[in-house]
Design an enzyme around this catalytic site. Structure first.
Site, mmCIF file in Angstrom:
data_model
loop_
_atom_site.group_PDB
_atom_site.id
_atom_site.type_symbol
_atom_site.label_atom_id
_atom_site.label_comp_id
_atom_site.label_asym_id
_atom_site.label_seq_id
_atom_site.Cartn_x
_atom_site.Cartn_y
_atom_site.Cartn_z
ATOM 1 N N ALA A 1 10.166 -7.186 28.025
ATOM 2 C CA ALA A 1 8.899 -6.567 28.438
ATOM 3 C C ALA A 1 9.158 -5.663 29.631
ATOM 4 O O ALA A 1 10.161 -5.799 30.350
ATOM 5 C CB ALA A 1 7.868 -7.634 28.800
ATOM 6 N N MET B 1 6.332 -3.482 37.925
ATOM 7 C CA MET B 1 7.253 -3.752 39.016
ATOM 8 C C MET B 1 8.703 -3.882 38.553
ATOM 9 O O MET B 1 9.631 -3.548 39.273
ATOM 10 C CB MET B 1 6.814 -5.042 39.692
ATOM 11 N N THR C 1 11.487 -4.669 34.789
ATOM 12 C CA THR C 1 11.700 -4.839 33.357
ATOM 13 C C THR C 1 12.458 -6.148 33.150
ATOM 14 O O THR C 1 13.378 -6.464 33.903
ATOM 15 C CB THR C 1 12.508 -3.667 32.775
ATOM 16 N N LYS D 1 15.284 -10.135 35.409
ATOM 17 C CA LYS D 1 14.227 -9.206 35.833
ATOM 18 C C LYS D 1 14.885 -8.149 36.721
ATOM 19 O O LYS D 1 15.421 -8.464 37.775
ATOM 20 C CB LYS D 1 13.126 -9.936 36.588
ATOM 21 N N ASP E 1 0.044 -14.299 42.394
ATOM 22 C CA ASP E 1 -0.242 -13.619 41.130
ATOM 23 C C ASP E 1 -0.412 -14.645 40.014
ATOM 24 O O ASP E 1 0.200 -14.542 38.952
ATOM 25 C CB ASP E 1 0.895 -12.645 40.796
#
Length: 636
Positions: free
Chosen positions: A25, A29, A31, A47, A141
């Site tokens: 995905a 911020m 990938t 990430k 978050d």
């Protein structure tokens, strides 16, 4: 899954160890890729920060710091962080690879979850957040996209610390908050600041969405949604889904309170409340509510095979296949048919017995024996379902019953009442008020311990300047020390942010120096000659007035030189060196007006410095002797 053909990182080995295999995905911020750890021969998720963020040194520094903090978390419901590194322009984070789907995927497929199932999902999520909160880490978050559901039904929370690093970098592009604005706490919208209670707000919002299928605040733009978070209260979920229990409403309302102090104080506190509400729900409540689809059970809880089927063997949203009838089933069915008439007769007898009971005693009921200590909403539900009318009286203090629970019922527990009678419930508003202890001058940890020892719960911590209390120490509490306050209401703590450098320009140099030394400051005096300024007066100071200072800080005064004759006996500022010396009264702790009067009566002039309270907390000079008519400065 998005394409990987054009992604230059696919096929590359980062840091000589991680071979990028495919892209999972791409977000605002970073990938996320699936990769192979060549050294340990295992599949991991990586990430990789976008190049624009990786170029921000401050962001990278905070990113690395938060990654280390996240890696220290040891909880089965946290997506583990294995490694962090930099390869050229690529800053990356290596994490546990979770096979499964996100809670968002589940919610999209199901629409909404039953109340019992939603609380079962929330418990491991809150356990993960609670582990972070104990470690001093704020997620910032919390949302369904960051909750992963493994193939065996275990819930794991991902992306710890990344949102915190993003916020710290000062980035406020609209595109970077659209996806999360639905879960932002009011304080995040207003100031960008967040603490563990902001995570609690987001968790409460997510619980609302799980049981209703919708976010509580919606709008045409992110700004409109953010405005609602600040100005509107989250409604009870039952306003969207009638039949949801009142205790679930109360849980969501408390978790999403607009004031942080009114929420559970961290995820561990919310977890305890969730567990309590879950334990009080009927086991079949989800089946009694309109819903279907695949259930997800947290790890460690055996699946209930009577109401679940595996998402891997049936299409999402499809009903479970009907059971196959065996010869034994058919035999039992045939045998059952022989007793249909007998069953009808038995039912008729029960109905007749019920009718006789109703005519003789069915018009009466009893107040539940366990009503004292029940939540008022639960007690109301039970009484109203029994055909009784309920009135709620004004709350009273009660040392045996917690706030919000029934302290008194009239008629009392076990009393016999007629159908339709009124039962008055008196809620507890907490334990009887007692005096708040004085924690002035204590550290925050000491103050918390003293308050807790006295039965109080520390609340919100704020800061304010203080001329008399060292930085980081308690200046006051709210309510103030000595005031009566219920232990069920939190006590706010105000810490000193340090002293404020006073304005000394034009003041007598010796007096200014004495004042600063009285504040515990390290004073350096420089003398310069300046025309048109009073001799011996302060013509410069460093730092500037209003600057925060702490005991031991170095400060500089610049004093205008004066011309003196006869060894300083006469000086051109008009002061004499042999004025009559008289004792200076010590007025520390006295009311300001009383202290001023005492000093004047003793032959001194009085100047009031900064004044916060009504009593003297500082004096210069203090004790000793000084010339008659000279100035004594006091601070309140």
């Amino acid at each position: 899954m998005d394409t990987t053909v054009a992604d230059p990182l696919v096929g590359r080995v980062l840091d000589g160890r991680y071979r990028i295999e495919s892209r999972i995905a791409r977000g605002g911020m970073a990938t996320v890729y699936v990769a192979r750890d060549i050294r340990l021969d295992r599949t991991v998720a990586i990430k990789v920060m976008h190049a624009g963020l990786a170029a921000d040194d401050e962001f990278v520094r905070r990113f690395i710091g938060e990654a280390k903090a996240a890696a220290a978390l040891s909880n089965p419901n946290v997506v583990a962080v294995y490694d962090q590194g930099t390869d050229g322009e690529h800053v990356y984070l290596v994490m546990e690879y979770v096979r499964g789907r996100t809670l968002r995927d589940l919610l999209t497929a199901r629409g909404r979850l039953g109340p019992r199932e939603a609380l079962e999902v929330m418990q491991p999520v809150l356990a993960a957040l609670g582990a972070a909160h104990r470690a001093g880490l704020v997620h910032r978050d919390v949302k369904p996209e960051n909750v992963l559901i493994t193939e065996d039904g275990q819930a794991k929370v991902a992306d710890f610390g990344l949102a915190r690093a993003e916020t710290a970098s000062g980035m406020t592009k609209t595109g970077m908050i659209i996806g999360t604005v639905g879960y932002l706490a009011p304080e995040q919208v207003l100031s960008g600041s967040a603490d563990v209670r902001s995570d609690v707000y987001a968790a409460g919002t997510m619980l609302f969405e799980l049981v209703t299928g919708e976010l509580p605040h919606q709008g045409d733009t992110p700004l409109a949604v953010a405005y609602k978070h600040v100005n509107e209260t989250v409604p009870p979920p039952s306003t969207l889904v009638p039949g949801l229990p009142h205790r679930l409403d109360a849980l969501v309302t408390r978790a999403t309170a607009r004031q942080p102090a009114d929420r559970p104080q961290d995820a561990n506190a919310m977890l305890a409340e969730v567990a309590e509400v879950h334990a009080g729900l009927p086991r079949d409540i989800d089946e009694r509510m309109p819903q279907g689809g695949t259930a997800v059970m947290p790890a460690g809880m055996p699946p209930d095979r009577t109401r679940m089927f595996d998402a891997r063997t049936a299409p999402t949203g499809a009903p479970p296949p009907p059971p196959r009838r065996t010869p034994a089933d058919r035999a039992i069915g045939a045998l059952t048919g022989r007793y249909v008439l007998i069953a009808i007769g038995a039912i008729a007898a029960v109905v007749l017995g019920w009718a006789v009971w109703y005519q003789t005693s069915g018009q009466y009921d009893r107040v539940p024996e366990q009503i004292i200590g029940m939540r008022v909403a639960d007690a109301r539900d039970q009484l109203e379902q029994g055909g009784l009318d309920v009135r709620v009286a004004e709350p009273v203090f009660n040392d045996r019953v917690r706030k919000g629970e029934v302290a008194i019922s009239d008629p009392g527990p076990g009393a016999r009442v007629t159908q339709g009678a009124t039962v008055t419930l008196t809620p507890s508003k907490g334990r009887t008020p007692r005096e708040v202890p004085d924690v002035t001058g204590k550290s925050e940890d000491e103050a918390r311990r003293i308050l807790q020892d006295k039965g109080f719960t520390p609340g919100e911590v704020s800061s304010a300047p203080s001329q008399s209390v060292a930085k980081g120490r308690v200046t006051r509490t709210s309510p103030a020390a000595g005031q009566k306050h219920s232990p069920d209401e939190r006590v706010r703590i105000v810490l000193s942010s340090g002293m404020s450098m006073p304005s000394l320009l034009g003041r007598n140099g010796q007096e200014a120096e004495n004042q600063l030394r009285g504040m515990g400051l390290d004073v350096k005096v420089e003398k310069r000659k300046r025309e048109n300024s009073a001799p011996g007066s302060v013509i410069g100071q460093d730092p500037d007035p209003g600057t925060g200072v702490s005991s031991g800080d170095k400060v500089t005064l610049v004093v205008n030189e004066r011309d003196c004759l006869f060894g300083g006996f006469f000086c051109n500022d008009g002061n004499r060196g042999d004025g009559e010396q008289i004792p200076v009264p010590n007025v520390m702790g006295q009311p300001i007006d009383q202290a001023r009067k005492a000093l004047r009566n003793s032959g001194f002039k009085v100047e009031i410095g900064s004044r916060v309270g009504n009593r003297v907390v500082g004096q210069n000079p203090i004790g000793g002797q000084a010339p008659r008519g000279s100035k004594v400065t006091i601070w309140g």
